[in-house]
Design an enzyme around this catalytic site. Structure first.
Site, PDB file in Angstrom:
ATOM      1  N   LYS A 115      36.481 -12.748   3.516  1.00  0.00           N
ATOM      2  CA  LYS A 115      35.957 -13.532   4.639  1.00  0.00           C
ATOM      3  C   LYS A 115      36.528 -13.068   5.968  1.00  0.00           C
ATOM      4  O   LYS A 115      35.835 -13.091   6.984  1.00  0.00           O
ATOM      5  CB  LYS A 115      36.244 -15.022   4.432  1.00  0.00           C
ATOM      6  CG  LYS A 115      35.366 -15.629   3.360  1.00  0.00           C
ATOM      7  CD  LYS A 115      35.290 -17.139   3.471  1.00  0.00           C
ATOM      8  CE  LYS A 115      34.307 -17.687   2.469  1.00  0.00           C
ATOM      9  NZ  LYS A 115      34.377 -19.136   2.302  1.00  0.00           N
ATOM     10  N   LYS A 207      27.277 -11.186  -4.966  1.00  0.00           N
ATOM     11  CA  LYS A 207      27.142 -12.591  -5.338  1.00  0.00           C
ATOM     12  C   LYS A 207      26.032 -13.278  -4.535  1.00  0.00           C
ATOM     13  O   LYS A 207      25.881 -12.991  -3.351  1.00  0.00           O
ATOM     14  CB  LYS A 207      28.490 -13.260  -5.039  1.00  0.00           C
ATOM     15  CG  LYS A 207      28.712 -14.598  -5.658  1.00  0.00           C
ATOM     16  CD  LYS A 207      30.091 -15.117  -5.321  1.00  0.00           C
ATOM     17  CE  LYS A 207      30.237 -15.434  -3.850  1.00  0.00           C
ATOM     18  NZ  LYS A 207      31.463 -16.140  -3.478  1.00  0.00           N
ATOM     19  N   LYS A 210      25.549 -18.463   0.260  1.00  0.00           N
ATOM     20  CA  LYS A 210      24.929 -19.272   1.309  1.00  0.00           C
ATOM     21  C   LYS A 210      24.796 -18.476   2.603  1.00  0.00           C
ATOM     22  O   LYS A 210      23.925 -18.743   3.413  1.00  0.00           O
ATOM     23  CB  LYS A 210      25.826 -20.482   1.632  1.00  0.00           C
ATOM     24  CG  LYS A 210      25.975 -21.503   0.541  1.00  0.00           C
ATOM     25  CD  LYS A 210      27.079 -22.493   0.919  1.00  0.00           C
ATOM     26  CE  LYS A 210      27.369 -23.463  -0.200  1.00  0.00           C
ATOM     27  NZ  LYS A 210      28.633 -24.187  -0.015  1.00  0.00           N
TER      28      LYS A 210
END
Ligand code: TYM
Length: 345
Positions: A115, A207, A210
């Site tokens: 992230k 993956k 969102k």
């Protein structure tokens, strides 16, 4: 000593775009566990703000996720559903845990590295400390079982490390105060089934997420039948028919992903799905997959849309759930304060 009671806790971030990965990897399992455990399901809004959230959108997303929990079959009367920021003990215990956890442990967290990317100096301190808050979420309720997708495994290992270090550091005190050998349980992750890691429909090595810029990478819980059909139709595959044997899926990430999704939707194993579809072309398999996904997600999406309109009901669920959660978390926090040696009323 009060024996540690079996209890399930899990959380989902209210950051919008709830997708099939969240459903199959987590929420569907939350629903199933209700029959066997006392469960606490949390809308983790304090986690969401580790990256910037528009306040109005955050409010909408908290309510939408709550609606999704209920639409998927979580019963907020029998179990506890609430949003994290209403129970101050989460943040309070997280501070204690950030004094227990070591910098080296947090430095190893792959999710933080992903992230933060190259911009490490510019991300929030909260994003780095995130796993301490996650440990606090779970251990405020001394939860014994936590259903999550594969991507949360490392965070749950850290939760166990924190619990273990706390139990060791304060062992004498824990015993003297009558809590026995250990105050916090070593929580068991529940990660199983054919869809613990649902992958992007555009790239079977990434993956489903969102935050993926392409909406075609994921099936959203609110997608209608046409959107679901379109997305599966466009989903990346390879030129070969489906194999009859699970081993042959190993080098075929897109095929493996679609088979896993189908298996999870119908509660079968991948082997059972291949027994039915081995030798079939993707076009036929994708049609069957679309049919199954629409049958499952259609009613959920419709119920979510109905429930989010009723903000009074949703807010009442969250306030009522928070009241019940707080009672448990406050007991834990009192014990933690005594164990640490803080003076309190
Ligand atoms: P979050 O909000 O990213 O995801 C919610 C749940 O969905 C699972 N999941 C997936 N499962 C399979 N395939 C995927 N592609 C996929 N994407 C997401 C996640 O594993 C998760 O179970 N840190 C957590 C939230 C959290 C939490 C907790 C969880 C905060 N405190 C305490 C458990 C216990 C998170 O960001 O999940």
């Amino acid at each position: 000593m009060a024996a540690i009671q079996e209890r399930v806790f899990s959380g989902v971030q209210p950051t919008g775009n709830l997708h099939l990965g969240n459903y199959l990897g987590a929420i569907k399992r939350f629903v199933e566990l209700q029959a066997r455990y006392d469960c606490i399901y949390c809308v983790v809004d304090l986690h969401a703000i580790t990256v910037w959230q528009d306040p109005e959108e955050l409010t909408r997303n908290i309510r939408e996720l709550t609606a999704a929990f209920i639409a998927c079959g979580i019963d907020p009367k029998r179990h506890i559903v609430f949003n994290q920021s209403q129970v101050a003990e989460h943040a309070e215990l997280a501070w204690v845990f950030s004094c227990v956890a070591r910098m080296g442990w947090l430095n190893r967290m792959t999710q933080f590295k992903e992230k933060a990317g190259k911009d490490r100096e510019n991300v929030s301190v909260g994003l780095f400390a995130y796993p301490c808050l996650m440990a606090a979420d779970i251990l405020a309720y001394r939860a014994t079982h936590v259903p999550v997708g594969e991507d949360q495994k490392q965070h749950l290992e850290l939760t166990r490390d924190i619990a273990q270090k706390f139990n060791n550091d304060f062992a004498a005190r824990i015993k003297a105060l009558g809590h026995g050998e250990a105050y916090f349980p070593l929580t068991e992750p529940l990660i199983s089934g054919p869809a613990t890691r649902v992958m992007s429909l555009r790239d079977g090595t990434k993956k489903m997420s969102k935050s993926d810029a392409s909406d075609y990478s994921r099936i959203n819980l609110t997608d209608d039948a046409d959107a679901i059909a379109q997305k599966f139709k466009k989903a990346k595959t390879d030129p070969h028919p489906l194999p009859g044997d699970e081993k042959e899926l190993e080098q075929r990430p897109e095929a493996e992903n679609l088979v896993g999704i189908y298996a999870a939707l119908v509660d079968h194993t991948k082997a059972e799905v291949l027994a039915e579809f081995g030798g079939a072309q993707f076009s036929r398999f994708k049609e069957a997959l679309t049919e199954r996904a629409v049958a499952k997600l259609g009613p959920i999406g419709a119920e979510m849309k109905r429930l989010v309109q009723d903000t009074a009901y949703i807010d009442q669920v969250l306030v009522g759930g928070a009241d019940r959660a707080r009672k448990i978390a406050a007991e834990t926090m009192k014990a933690v304060k005594d164990i640490c040696g803080f003076v309190r009323a």
